[in-house]
Design an enzyme around this catalytic site. Structure first.
Site, PDB file in Angstrom:
ATOM      1  N   SER A   1      -6.928   5.873   3.702  1.00  7.98           N
ATOM      2  CA  SER A   1      -6.823   4.829   2.528  1.00  7.98           C
ATOM      3  C   SER A   1      -7.055   3.409   3.031  1.00  7.98           C
ATOM      4  O   SER A   1      -7.687   2.626   2.427  1.00  7.98           O
ATOM      5  CB  SER A   1      -5.549   4.945   1.877  1.00  7.98           C
ATOM      6  OG  SER A   1      -5.208   5.851   0.964  1.00  7.98           O
TER       7      SER A   1
ATOM      8  N   LYS B   1       0.795  -1.167   0.024  1.00  6.93           N
ATOM      9  CA  LYS B   1      -0.076   0.040  -0.108  1.00  6.93           C
ATOM     10  C   LYS B   1       0.927   1.318   0.117  1.00  6.93           C
ATOM     11  O   LYS B   1       1.868   1.275   0.832  1.00  6.93           O
ATOM     12  CB  LYS B   1      -0.734  -0.030   1.198  1.00  6.93           C
ATOM     13  CG  LYS B   1      -1.826   1.211   1.447  1.00  6.93           C
ATOM     14  CD  LYS B   1      -3.301   0.919   0.697  1.00  6.93           C
ATOM     15  CE  LYS B   1      -3.968   1.989   0.306  1.00  6.93           C
ATOM     16  NZ  LYS B   1      -3.708   2.679  -1.080  1.00  6.93           N
TER      17      LYS B   1
ATOM     18  N   GLN C   1       7.386   4.017   3.838  1.00 14.31           N
ATOM     19  CA  GLN C   1       5.826   3.658   3.871  1.00 14.31           C
ATOM     20  C   GLN C   1       5.524   2.460   4.776  1.00 14.31           C
ATOM     21  O   GLN C   1       4.461   2.251   5.370  1.00 14.31           O
ATOM     22  CB  GLN C   1       5.322   3.263   2.529  1.00 14.31           C
ATOM     23  CG  GLN C   1       3.809   3.295   2.174  1.00 14.31           C
ATOM     24  CD  GLN C   1       3.284   4.637   2.331  1.00 14.31           C
ATOM     25  OE1 GLN C   1       3.712   5.531   1.510  1.00 14.31           O
ATOM     26  NE2 GLN C   1       2.130   4.889   2.938  1.00 14.31           N
TER      27      GLN C   1
ATOM     28  N   LYS D   1       5.496   3.475   8.335  1.00 18.79           N
ATOM     29  CA  LYS D   1       4.523   4.388   8.572  1.00 18.79           C
ATOM     30  C   LYS D   1       3.046   3.427   8.761  1.00 18.79           C
ATOM     31  O   LYS D   1       2.328   3.521   9.398  1.00 18.79           O
ATOM     32  CB  LYS D   1       4.277   5.318   7.282  1.00 18.79           C
ATOM     33  CG  LYS D   1       3.223   6.229   7.474  1.00 18.79           C
ATOM     34  CD  LYS D   1       2.828   7.000   6.261  1.00 18.79           C
ATOM     35  CE  LYS D   1       4.324   7.582   5.812  1.00 18.79           C
ATOM     36  NZ  LYS D   1       4.118   8.720   4.511  1.00 18.79           N
TER      37      LYS D   1
ATOM     38  N   LYS E   1       5.360   1.795  -3.203  1.00 20.04           N
ATOM     39  CA  LYS E   1       5.260   3.266  -3.753  1.00 20.04           C
ATOM     40  C   LYS E   1       5.598   2.921  -5.057  1.00 20.04           C
ATOM     41  O   LYS E   1       6.336   1.935  -5.682  1.00 20.04           O
ATOM     42  CB  LYS E   1       6.428   3.984  -3.111  1.00 20.04           C
ATOM     43  CG  LYS E   1       6.211   5.569  -3.260  1.00 20.04           C
ATOM     44  CD  LYS E   1       5.216   6.034  -1.997  1.00 20.04           C
ATOM     45  CE  LYS E   1       4.589   7.264  -2.522  1.00 20.04           C
ATOM     46  NZ  LYS E   1       4.002   7.878  -1.340  1.00 20.04           N
TER      47      LYS E   1
ATOM     48  N   ASP F   1      -0.180  10.806  -4.768  1.00 19.85           N
ATOM     49  CA  ASP F   1       1.001  11.304  -3.989  1.00 19.85           C
ATOM     50  C   ASP F   1       1.444  12.720  -5.069  1.00 19.85           C
ATOM     51  O   ASP F   1       0.198  13.168  -5.592  1.00 19.85           O
ATOM     52  CB  ASP F   1       2.208  10.410  -4.000  1.00 19.85           C
ATOM     53  CG  ASP F   1       3.189  10.902  -3.286  1.00 19.85           C
ATOM     54  OD1 ASP F   1       3.144  10.766  -2.001  1.00 19.85           O
ATOM     55  OD2 ASP F   1       4.402  11.490  -3.878  1.00 19.85           O
TER      56      ASP F   1
HETATM   57  P1  NDP Z   1       0.677  17.736  -4.616  1.00 15.66           P
HETATM   58  O1  NDP Z   1       1.147  17.496  -5.976  1.00 15.66           O
HETATM   59  O2  NDP Z   1      -0.700  17.756  -4.221  1.00 15.66           O
HETATM   60  O3  NDP Z   1       1.356  19.090  -3.993  1.00 15.66           O
HETATM   61  C1  NDP Z   1       2.755  19.052  -3.771  1.00 15.66           C
HETATM   62  C2  NDP Z   1       3.297  20.619  -3.593  1.00 15.66           C
HETATM   63  O4  NDP Z   1       4.613  20.668  -3.378  1.00 15.66           O
HETATM   64  C3  NDP Z   1       3.039  21.326  -4.549  1.00 15.66           C
HETATM   65  O5  NDP Z   1       2.728  22.736  -4.139  1.00 15.66           O
HETATM   66  C4  NDP Z   1       4.323  21.549  -5.312  1.00 15.66           C
HETATM   67  O6  NDP Z   1       4.543  22.728  -6.027  1.00 15.66           O
HETATM   68  C5  NDP Z   1       5.121  21.434  -4.235  1.00 15.66           C
HETATM   69  N1  NDP Z   1       6.374  20.552  -4.745  1.00 15.66           N
HETATM   70  C6  NDP Z   1       6.681  19.637  -5.488  1.00 15.66           C
HETATM   71  N2  NDP Z   1       7.905  19.162  -5.676  1.00 15.66           N
HETATM   72  C7  NDP Z   1       8.259  20.181  -5.170  1.00 15.66           C
HETATM   73  C8  NDP Z   1       9.832  20.542  -5.264  1.00 15.66           C
HETATM   74  N3  NDP Z   1      10.745  19.997  -5.858  1.00 15.66           N
HETATM   75  N4  NDP Z   1      10.314  21.774  -4.912  1.00 15.66           N
HETATM   76  C9  NDP Z   1       9.257  22.727  -4.116  1.00 15.66           C
HETATM   77  N5  NDP Z   1       8.042  22.396  -3.988  1.00 15.66           N
HETATM   78  C10 NDP Z   1       7.595  21.355  -4.724  1.00 15.66           C
HETATM   79  O7  NDP Z   1       1.172  16.531  -3.637  1.00 15.66           O
HETATM   80  P2  NDP Z   1       0.925  16.149  -2.154  1.00 15.66           P
HETATM   81  O8  NDP Z   1       0.375  17.540  -1.279  1.00 15.66           O
HETATM   82  O9  NDP Z   1      -0.216  14.895  -1.993  1.00 15.66           O
HETATM   83  O10 NDP Z   1       2.087  15.864  -1.595  1.00 15.66           O
HETATM   84  C11 NDP Z   1       2.970  16.596  -0.767  1.00 15.66           C
HETATM   85  C12 NDP Z   1       4.091  15.859   0.315  1.00 15.66           C
HETATM   86  O11 NDP Z   1       3.080  15.002   1.143  1.00 15.66           O
HETATM   87  C13 NDP Z   1       4.785  14.785  -0.336  1.00 15.66           C
HETATM   88  O12 NDP Z   1       6.254  14.682   0.023  1.00 15.66           O
HETATM   89  C14 NDP Z   1       4.255  13.565  -0.472  1.00 15.66           C
HETATM   90  O13 NDP Z   1       5.069  12.341  -0.574  1.00 15.66           O
HETATM   91  C15 NDP Z   1       3.635  13.724   0.983  1.00 15.66           C
HETATM   92  N6  NDP Z   1       2.405  12.856   1.216  1.00 15.66           N
HETATM   93  C16 NDP Z   1       1.363  12.851   0.753  1.00 15.66           C
HETATM   94  C17 NDP Z   1       0.271  12.214   1.133  1.00 15.66           C
HETATM   95  C18 NDP Z   1      -0.970  12.325   0.323  1.00 15.66           C
HETATM   96  O14 NDP Z   1      -2.099  11.794   0.784  1.00 15.66           O
HETATM   97  N7  NDP Z   1      -1.391  12.964  -0.704  1.00 15.66           N
HETATM   98  C19 NDP Z   1       0.257  11.083   2.093  1.00 15.66           C
HETATM   99  C20 NDP Z   1       1.478  11.199   2.752  1.00 15.66           C
HETATM  100  C21 NDP Z   1       2.545  12.141   2.330  1.00 15.66           C
HETATM  101  P3  NDP Z   1       4.295  22.631  -7.851  1.00 15.66           P
HETATM  102  O15 NDP Z   1       2.912  22.586  -8.144  1.00 15.66           O
HETATM  103  O16 NDP Z   1       5.237  23.838  -8.199  1.00 15.66           O
HETATM  104  O17 NDP Z   1       5.186  21.529  -8.178  1.00 15.66           O
END
Ligand code: NDP
Length: 451
Positions: free
Chosen positions: A383, A95, A116, A119, A131, A171
């Site tokens: 999830s 997962k 993961q 977690k 993943k 993600d």
């Molecule tokens: P989204 O794609 O919805 O948002 C990602 C955000 O991070 C955007 O604002 C993006 O900006 C920014 N970002 C991505 N890459 C970079 C980078 N290299 N440098 C600076 N900013 C960056 O993703 P999520 O919100 O779902 O995920 C965010 C984090 O949370 C990740 O680390 C993910 O692994 C973690 N996570 C997410 C979960 C989920 O349920 N969604 C669960 C657990 C962890 P831009 O639009 O410019 O790319």
């Protein structure tokens, strides 16, 4: 505790991992953090070493890599690379999310899959760890292009996943739109309507609160940490990074609990709004990011606040920092700046957003530091609840799911305290999360024999 032996143990183990997988810095970083906090525990519990549990845990059960050809709107052909890392299935089906981002490679996916596993174990739900994703960049692509890519990606992935074997989710770069296209293609190929993906739309098998879960969960976790020092979010100034799924709902929950979020960011820069992002401004961000797929700079233009081009939020004064964007987005210098400015809580919505040096600094300064594998476990927890609802063919209400999410986050916090409390009464949440996550997986692996 024997510091010298622990250090030797960590060095030996890391030499082993680096020799096997050179050129995977993110994976090494994630493993190093875990081995550092497990070393004393493993030295005190030799049965885990004799059965080489850790050596087995850093070796993925299976890694699938595949070609993803697709055609853009002008008829040009593109070739991307798809992956699924099936890391560990000792306590349940693999997962973990799918990430679509140009930086995706095996090192990043292995770090995420390894995290993961621990977690998912912490959530207390029956989920193994995995993943996957692709180096495809959804930015500036039309909906039709994203759909064609998702269909091609799933055409291959569908051979390897299923509701009892491997259940991917979203993600970075994979939200509701992408999960919809992926699910549609899976259903068409397999001719079955099953809970093979989570993060589905509520009309077709998704769980209420799944979009909110990671952000809400990170704030619930921070709230529990703050409680141990008699503090709360009320009146606190909060810096959030990112402006995607996790950042948006972390902001929403902070507002609800009476805190003031003053920053958001994306990969181009950050905004600083000292008045605070209120409900209306957050609605604007959601529309900007989820519907128009715009840049956070537009917020600064609209509300006439400061835009910090190519800067991360950590330079502003705050009490609480919630990194919710991506890995290694908070370094030692920024950690020093945060603490120098009075920040005493860091809860990670993102995976491994703080560099190793930053983490060591937080621990040395004994602030309330909640590592991602504990603080952001709310997403995968819901999830897991989505999988349960799919199996039972029922749908729980918003309140039911939120209550379960809240109690899972409180339980994770308690487990971190159980294994992470030090003699000085300081709680090392990194150690706590790593040991608590490890024990359940390790015991299950031992019970299942050498497989
Ligand atoms: P989204 O794609 O919805 O948002 C990602 C955000 O991070 C955007 O604002 C993006 O900006 C920014 N970002 C991505 N890459 C970079 C980078 N290299 N440098 C600076 N900013 C960056 O993703 P999520 O919100 O779902 O995920 C965010 C984090 O949370 C990740 O680390 C993910 O692994 C973690 N996570 C997410 C979960 C989920 O349920 N969604 C669960 C657990 C962890 P831009 O639009 O410019 O790319």
């Amino acid at each position: 505790m024997n510091t010298k032996n622990s250090k030797l143990f960590v060095d030996d183990f890391m030499n082993y991992v680096r020799a096997k997988d050179p050129g995977q810095p993110e994976f090494h970083q994630a493993v190093h953090e875990v081995v550092e906090s497990l070393a004393d525990f493993l030295l005190d519990n030799p049965r885990y070493r004799h059965t080489q549990i850790l050596e087995r845990m850093v070796e993925a059960e299976r890694i699938i890599q595949f070609r993803v050809p697709w055609m853009d709107d002008r008829g040009k052909i593109h070739i991307n690379r798809g992956y699924r890392v099936e890391m560990n299935s000792a306590i349940g089906p693999y997962k973990g999310g799918l990430r679509f981002h140009p930086t995706v490679n095996q090192s990043i996916l292995k770090f995420l899959a390894f995290e993961q596993v621990l977690k998912n174990s912490l959530t207390s739900l029956p989920m193994g760890g995995g993943k996957g994703g692709s180096d495809f960049d959804p930015k500036n692509k039309s909906d039709n292009e994203v759909m064609r890519f998702c269909q091609s990606f799933m055409t291959e992935l569908s051979r390897h996943i299923g509701p009892y074997s491997d259940v991917p989710a979203g993600d970075i770069g994979v939200g509701g739109r992408e999960i919809g296209f992926l699910f549609g293609q899976y259903k068409r190929i397999r001719n079955e309507f099953t809970g093979v993906l989570t993060g589905k739309g509520v009309e077709w098998g998704g769980s209420l609160i799944r979009p909110e879960a990671t952000g809400y969960g990170a704030v619930y976790f921070a709230k529990e940490m703050m409680k141990t020092r008699g503090e709360s979010f009320k009146g606190k100034v909060v810096a959030v990074s990112g402006s995607g799924n996790v950042a948006q709902f972390a902001t929403e929950k902070v507002i609800e609990l009476g805190g003031k979020v003053v920053t958001l960011s994306d990969s181009s820069g950050s905004i600083y709004d000292p008045e605070g992002i209120d409900r209306d401004k957050l609605n604007y961000v959601m529309e900007l990011k989820n519907v128009h797929r715009g840049r956070i700079k537009e917020y600064a233009d609209k509300y006439a606040v400061q835009y910090m081009e190519k800067q991360r939020p950590w330079i502003v004064k705050c009490d609480v920092a919630l990194p919710c964007a991506t890995e290694n987005e908070l370094n030692l210098e920024e950690a020093k700046m945060l603490i120098g400015n009075g920040c005493f809580v860091v809860a990670e919505g993102a995976n491994m957003p703080s560099t190793e040096e930053a983490v060591h600094y937080f621990l040395e300064k004994q602030i309330l530091y909640g590592p991602g594998k504990a603080a952001n476990a709310g997403g995968v927890a819901v999830s897991g609840l989505e999988m349960t609802q799919n199996s039972m063919r029922i749908a729980w209400s918003r309140e039911e799911v939120d209550t379960k999410l809240h109690s899972i986050m409180c339980n994770i916090h308690e487990m971190c305290m159980k294994y992470g409390k030090e003699k000085s009464e300081f709680t090392n949440y990194v150690k706590g999360a790593n040991i608590a996550g490890f024990v359940k997986v390790a015991n299950s692996m031992m019970a299942q024999g050498l497989v």
